[in-house]
Design a protein around this motif. Structure first.
Motif, PDB file in Angstrom:
ATOM      1  N   THR A 130       5.645  53.567  59.090  1.00  0.00           N
ATOM      2  CA  THR A 130       7.015  53.481  58.771  1.00  0.00           C
ATOM      3  C   THR A 130       7.497  52.057  59.280  1.00  0.00           C
ATOM      4  O   THR A 130       8.758  51.980  59.215  1.00  0.00           O
ATOM      5  N   LYS A 131       6.744  51.304  60.134  1.00  0.00           N
ATOM      6  CA  LYS A 131       7.216  50.154  60.738  1.00  0.00           C
ATOM      7  C   LYS A 131       6.375  49.013  60.146  1.00  0.00           C
ATOM      8  O   LYS A 131       6.881  47.942  59.966  1.00  0.00           O
ATOM      9  N   ILE A 150       6.847  43.603  58.693  1.00  0.00           N
ATOM     10  CA  ILE A 150       7.400  44.359  59.779  1.00  0.00           C
ATOM     11  C   ILE A 150       8.661  44.944  59.061  1.00  0.00           C
ATOM     12  O   ILE A 150       9.696  44.108  58.742  1.00  0.00           O
ATOM     13  N   MET A 151       8.982  46.135  59.002  1.00  0.00           N
ATOM     14  CA  MET A 151      10.087  46.634  58.217  1.00  0.00           C
ATOM     15  C   MET A 151      11.063  47.056  59.204  1.00  0.00           C
ATOM     16  O   MET A 151      10.992  47.265  60.534  1.00  0.00           O
ATOM     17  N   ASN A 152      12.270  47.089  58.703  1.00  0.00           N
ATOM     18  CA  ASN A 152      13.670  47.092  59.624  1.00  0.00           C
ATOM     19  C   ASN A 152      13.418  46.339  61.117  1.00  0.00           C
ATOM     20  O   ASN A 152      13.517  47.025  61.998  1.00  0.00           O
ATOM     21  N   PHE A 153      13.330  44.968  60.591  1.00  0.00           N
ATOM     22  CA  PHE A 153      13.223  44.083  61.803  1.00  0.00           C
ATOM     23  C   PHE A 153      14.294  44.229  62.789  1.00  0.00           C
ATOM     24  O   PHE A 153      15.541  44.225  62.326  1.00  0.00           O
ATOM     25  N   ASN A 154      14.305  44.429  63.933  1.00  0.00           N
ATOM     26  CA  ASN A 154      15.251  44.246  65.198  1.00  0.00           C
ATOM     27  C   ASN A 154      15.102  43.704  65.970  1.00  0.00           C
ATOM     28  O   ASN A 154      14.088  42.906  66.382  1.00  0.00           O
ATOM     29  N   MET A 155      16.233  43.596  67.207  1.00  0.00           N
ATOM     30  CA  MET A 155      15.979  42.773  68.293  1.00  0.00           C
ATOM     31  C   MET A 155      14.627  43.149  69.315  1.00  0.00           C
ATOM     32  O   MET A 155      14.373  42.226  69.898  1.00  0.00           O
ATOM     33  N   ASN A 156      14.052  44.258  68.919  1.00  0.00           N
ATOM     34  CA  ASN A 156      13.188  44.451  69.716  1.00  0.00           C
ATOM     35  C   ASN A 156      11.757  43.786  69.331  1.00  0.00           C
ATOM     36  O   ASN A 156      10.800  43.636  70.006  1.00  0.00           O
ATOM     37  N   ASP A 157      11.830  43.439  67.879  1.00  0.00           N
ATOM     38  CA  ASP A 157      10.567  42.919  67.315  1.00  0.00           C
ATOM     39  C   ASP A 157      10.447  41.150  67.588  1.00  0.00           C
ATOM     40  O   ASP A 157       9.421  40.695  67.169  1.00  0.00           O
ATOM     41  N   VAL A 158      11.632  40.551  68.050  1.00  0.00           N
ATOM     42  CA  VAL A 158      11.753  39.283  68.138  1.00  0.00           C
ATOM     43  C   VAL A 158      11.429  38.845  69.725  1.00  0.00           C
ATOM     44  O   VAL A 158      11.589  39.669  70.404  1.00  0.00           O
ATOM     45  N   ASN A 159      11.033  37.550  69.705  1.00  0.00           N
ATOM     46  CA  ASN A 159      10.718  37.110  71.124  1.00  0.00           C
ATOM     47  C   ASN A 159       9.573  37.793  71.512  1.00  0.00           C
ATOM     48  O   ASN A 159       9.512  38.171  72.861  1.00  0.00           O
ATOM     49  N   GLN A 160       8.565  38.169  70.901  1.00  0.00           N
ATOM     50  CA  GLN A 160       7.438  38.807  71.001  1.00  0.00           C
ATOM     51  C   GLN A 160       6.108  38.024  70.558  1.00  0.00           C
ATOM     52  O   GLN A 160       6.099  37.312  69.700  1.00  0.00           O
ATOM     53  N   GLU A 161       5.170  38.587  71.158  1.00  0.00           N
ATOM     54  CA  GLU A 161       3.862  37.673  70.739  1.00  0.00           C
ATOM     55  C   GLU A 161       3.072  38.639  69.710  1.00  0.00           C
ATOM     56  O   GLU A 161       3.141  39.879  69.797  1.00  0.00           O
ATOM     57  N   TYR A 162       2.575  37.725  68.686  1.00  0.00           N
ATOM     58  CA  TYR A 162       1.644  38.421  67.771  1.00  0.00           C
ATOM     59  C   TYR A 162       0.685  37.774  67.319  1.00  0.00           C
ATOM     60  O   TYR A 162       0.674  36.664  67.494  1.00  0.00           O
TER      61      TYR A 162
END
Length: 242
Positions: free
Chosen positions: A91-92, A108-120
């Motif tokens: 779902t993500k 990344i679906m439904n991109f939100n504040m928790n998904d940014v400023n993260q390492e991938y």
């Protein structure tokens, strides 16, 4: 005879060692030449609430084995996100690729504040590209909901009072006010930050000249190039201006 055999054996083992070293060096050179893996953000601008595409660039594909592992890790929980197209959270996250040896994307679906400023980090075979996905004001947009836009335009005689509020937006909005064909200078928009989003406020009182009393007032506000407010209101000159 024993001495000759020992000498021959020593030379043979030395040759074998040199051959093994050369083979290892050849494999290392070929592996380094085969792939030059890195990832890039392929969505611009990023809209919070929408999907975001991170593309893993594989580089040269000659001699690629279709069974080479494709993998994405990281995110807010620092876990495996995708492995050969299989998602840890369907779902993500999901994968987009045309061919097992081609570039492949993490969506990344439904991109939100928790998904940014993260390492991938994406991995192709034994090569990995690990990067941060930083928030910036040139490539990310947080749109306000309808309930998070407050506008008041009121007129008393030749006085025009304009109040605008945007809540939970990103970046700070830019607004233009025009009366008739005259663009007005406006004070900087005031704002405060709530986590990564911004609450922005604009209040301006304008004195209308009588020669513009029969015109319109237009207000336009935007996040980067995306318009979030566009209103035009007639000035009530028959009651206000004499």
């Amino acid at each position: 005879m024993a001495v000759i055999f020992a000498i021959c054996s020593s030379k043979f083992m030395s040759s074998v060692k040199n051959l093994v070293v050369n083979i290892i060096l050849f494999i290392m050179i070929e592996c380094n030449a085969a792939y030059n893996v890195y990832w890039k953000r392929d969505t611009s601008p990023v809209m919070f609430g929408d999907s975001v595409n991170l593309m893993c660039m594989v580089g040269r594909q000659e001699g690629c084995d279709n069974s080479t592992t494709r993998r994405w890790d990281g995110g807010p929980n620092n876990t495996i996100l995708l492995l050969n197209g299989h998602s840890s959270n369907a779902t993500k996250y999901y994968e987009v690729t045309k061919d097992p040896c081609d570039n492949f994307s993490l969506v990344i679906m439904n991109f939100n504040m928790n998904d940014v400023n993260q390492e991938y980090w994406c991995s192709f075979g034994f090569e990995t590209s690990r990067q941060n996905l930083p928030l910036d004001e040139q490539n990310f947009i947080g749109m306000p909901t309808k309930n998070n836009i407050h506008v008041s335009v009121q007129q008393w005689a030749t006085k025009l009072d304009i109040s605008i509020g945007f809540y939970k937006v990103f970046p700070k909005p830019k607004c233009k006010i025009k009366i008739g064909d005259e663009h007005l200078l406006i004070d900087p928009i005031k704002s405060n930050v709530s986590r990564i989003f911004i609450n922005a406020y604009l209040h301006k009182t304008i004195t209308i000249s009588k020669d513009r009393c029969h015109g319109n007032v237009s207000i336009k506000c935007a996040l980067l190039t995306t318009t979030i407010l566009d209103i035009t209101q007639s000035l009530n000159c028959s009651f206000s201006c004499r």
